[in-house]
Write a protein that holds these residues in place. Structure first.
Motif, PDB file in Angstrom:
ATOM      1  N   UNK A 236       0.830  -1.200   0.000  1.00 28.96           N
ATOM      2  CA  UNK A 236       0.000   0.000   0.000  1.00 28.96           C
ATOM      3  C   UNK A 236       0.868   1.256   0.000  1.00 28.96           C
ATOM      4  N   UNK A 237       0.438   2.249  -0.785  1.00 23.64           N
ATOM      5  CA  UNK A 237       1.061   3.557  -0.718  1.00 23.64           C
ATOM      6  C   UNK A 237       0.637   4.255   0.566  1.00 23.64           C
ATOM      7  N   UNK A 238       1.292   5.376   0.842  1.00 22.61           N
ATOM      8  CA  UNK A 238       1.035   6.085   2.092  1.00 22.61           C
ATOM      9  C   UNK A 238      -0.401   6.560   2.219  1.00 22.61           C
ATOM     10  N   UNK A 239      -1.056   6.834   1.092  1.00 30.23           N
ATOM     11  CA  UNK A 239      -2.444   7.306   1.136  1.00 30.23           C
ATOM     12  C   UNK A 239      -3.458   6.164   1.165  1.00 30.23           C
ATOM     13  N   UNK A 240      -2.959   4.922   1.268  1.00 25.96           N
ATOM     14  CA  UNK A 240      -3.840   3.761   1.340  1.00 25.96           C
ATOM     15  C   UNK A 240      -4.139   3.111   0.011  1.00 25.96           C
ATOM     16  N   UNK A 241      -3.690   3.711  -1.085  1.00 27.94           N
ATOM     17  CA  UNK A 241      -3.925   3.137  -2.413  1.00 27.94           C
ATOM     18  C   UNK A 241      -3.134   1.836  -2.566  1.00 27.94           C
ATOM     19  N   UNK A 242      -3.758   0.772  -3.049  1.00 26.55           N
ATOM     20  CA  UNK A 242      -3.016  -0.483  -3.255  1.00 26.55           C
ATOM     21  C   UNK A 242      -1.951  -0.334  -4.342  1.00 26.55           C
ATOM     22  N   UNK A 243      -0.822  -0.973  -4.140  1.00 28.80           N
ATOM     23  CA  UNK A 243       0.223  -1.031  -5.154  1.00 28.80           C
ATOM     24  C   UNK A 243      -0.111  -2.195  -6.085  1.00 28.80           C
ATOM     25  N   UNK A 244      -0.263  -1.934  -7.359  1.00 30.47           N
ATOM     26  CA  UNK A 244      -0.729  -2.968  -8.280  1.00 30.47           C
ATOM     27  C   UNK A 244       0.224  -4.147  -8.362  1.00 30.47           C
ATOM     28  N   UNK A 245       1.511  -3.842  -8.422  1.00 26.21           N
ATOM     29  CA  UNK A 245       2.502  -4.914  -8.506  1.00 26.21           C
ATOM     30  C   UNK A 245       3.584  -4.680  -7.446  1.00 26.21           C
ATOM     31  N   UNK A 246       3.326  -5.087  -6.231  1.00 21.73           N
ATOM     32  CA  UNK A 246       4.331  -4.884  -5.161  1.00 21.73           C
ATOM     33  C   UNK A 246       5.628  -5.602  -5.505  1.00 21.73           C
ATOM     34  N   UNK A 247       6.736  -4.933  -5.209  1.00 23.02           N
ATOM     35  CA  UNK A 247       8.042  -5.521  -5.466  1.00 23.02           C
ATOM     36  C   UNK A 247       8.543  -6.302  -4.265  1.00 23.02           C
ATOM     37  N   UNK A 248       9.831  -6.623  -4.292  1.00 26.22           N
ATOM     38  CA  UNK A 248      10.436  -7.355  -3.179  1.00 26.22           C
ATOM     39  C   UNK A 248      10.422  -6.490  -1.923  1.00 26.22           C
ATOM     40  N   UNK A 249      10.006  -7.032  -0.787  1.00 25.95           N
ATOM     41  CA  UNK A 249       9.920  -6.226   0.431  1.00 25.95           C
ATOM     42  C   UNK A 249      11.299  -5.718   0.865  1.00 25.95           C
ATOM     43  N   UNK A 250      11.298  -4.598   1.546  1.00 22.48           N
ATOM     44  CA  UNK A 250      12.517  -4.041   2.119  1.00 22.48           C
ATOM     45  C   UNK A 250      12.791  -4.652   3.484  1.00 22.48           C
ATOM     46  N   UNK A 251      14.068  -4.849   3.779  1.00 27.21           N
ATOM     47  CA  UNK A 251      14.501  -5.120   5.141  1.00 27.21           C
ATOM     48  C   UNK A 251      15.253  -3.885   5.628  1.00 27.21           C
ATOM     49  N   UNK A 252      15.354  -3.730   6.945  1.00 28.27           N
ATOM     50  CA  UNK A 252      15.962  -2.495   7.425  1.00 28.27           C
ATOM     51  C   UNK A 252      16.559  -2.654   8.818  1.00 28.27           C
ATOM     52  N   UNK A 253      17.539  -1.790   9.047  1.00 30.69           N
ATOM     53  CA  UNK A 253      18.116  -1.635  10.375  1.00 30.69           C
ATOM     54  C   UNK A 253      17.873  -0.217  10.856  1.00 30.69           C
TER      55      UNK A 253
END
Length: 318
Positions: free
Chosen positions: A159-176
């Motif tokens: 989902x984008x920040x405004x709640x709109x669905x992302x049509x083709x989500x990519x690989x998820x981010x990992x983070x520190x």
């Protein structure tokens, strides 16, 4: 038992990672690439690239008055990350920060990073402006790292920040995330600072990199306290070799960390920056050896202004 767990399949090995600055606006990449050429021989786990968004500067007008405006002196973190990964084949971790940017701009950074195949991030609030007493978020931006984490998690969920669905989500981010063995300057006490780190872990942070420190006992005490609070992620020590006499006062003031009395006394006896550079190499080398002896499998170096010192230290360690 080791203070931090090594990367799976690499037990017993010593690992290094490095942090570099994007070049100043208009300076090109030659100096940065030279730095990476120096560091790549140590097979770094990754290269971190800092981010500096816009900041206020003052320009004197012909009438003597000062005009305040915003400039961005080090653009290109994402482009530099992609260039390093492509040119050198070294994994990169760009910094994504709250300071000086908006939620919308962050969203476009995440999209660009997905297009480039870069899915590891370091999420930070960022520093307050030089003329501010307290951090002030940009209009439409985040106030805290946890807000930024929530945005990245939402993006990972599709989902984008405004709640709109992302049509083709990519690989998820990992983070520190970052942490502070001597307490963040704005935290009222260490307990609340630790609680914030625990929240970041619970929101998905996979590791934390410390602010620079010069007394390893601060790090050991911090890790022990973190473990008692249920913080289980690796806490990676950040080391910075000092190179200039002026850093005796600038570093404690800027980074809110103490210099041990023995180290400070030796710096005061130095006659030149060359003397300080040699002392800084010796002190940081002993710090690293002690960390390794305590079971720490991985050390992160802040290389800015100290690349040759870091190379000397790494040669001694590996």
């Amino acid at each position: 038992m080791s203070i931090n767990q090594p990367t799976p399949g690499t037990a017993g090995r010593r690992h290094l990672s490095f942090e570099v600055l994007p070049p100043l606006k208009g300076n090109g990449t030659d100096a940065l690439y030279h730095t990476i050429d120096i560091l790549k021989e140590f097979d770094p786990l990754h290269i971190n690239i800092t981010t500096h968004h816009s900041e206020y500067v003052y320009t004197q007008l012909p009438n003597g008055l000062l005009e305040r405006h915003r400039v961005r002196r080090r653009p290109g973190t994402i482009a530099i990350a992609a260039a390093i990964q492509r040119k050198f084949g070294i994994p990169v971790i760009p910094h994504i920060i709250c300071s000086g940017t908006t939620v919308e701009a962050t969203e476009y950074e995440l999209l660009d990073l997905q297009f480039l195949g870069i899915n590891r991030l370091l999420l930070l609030r960022g520093d307050k402006a030089a003329d501010e007493k307290m951090f002030t978020p940009t209009a439409g931006g985040h106030s805290h790292t946890t807000d930024l984490i929530a945005q990245v998690n939402r993006f990972n969920e599709g989902y984008f920040a405004d709640g709109t669905p992302i049509r083709q989500p990519g690989e998820p981010f990992t983070f520190g995330v970052a942490c502070y063995p001597e307490k963040h300057e704005e935290a009222p006490n260490m307990e609340q600072d630790m609680a914030h780190l625990k929240t970041k872990q619970d929101m998905g942070a996979q590791y934390a990199i410390t602010q620079m420190f010069f007394d390893n006992q601060h790090y050991y005490d911090f890790v022990e306290r973190a473990r008692q609070m249920g913080i289980t992620i690796p806490i990676i020590p950040g080391i910075k070799p000092l190179t200039k006499r002026s850093q005796l006062t600038i570093v404690p003031k800027t980074f809110h960390c103490d210099l041990p009395e023995e180290f400070a006394s030796q710096m005061l006896r130095c006659k030149s920056d060359d003397d300080v550079r040699l002392l800084g190499i010796e002190w940081a080398t002993e710090q690293c050896r002690d960390l390794y002896n305590h079971g720490v499998p991985r050390i992160h170096f802040y290389t800015m202004g100290a690349v040759e010192s870091v190379r000397t230290i790494a040669n001694r360690l590996l």
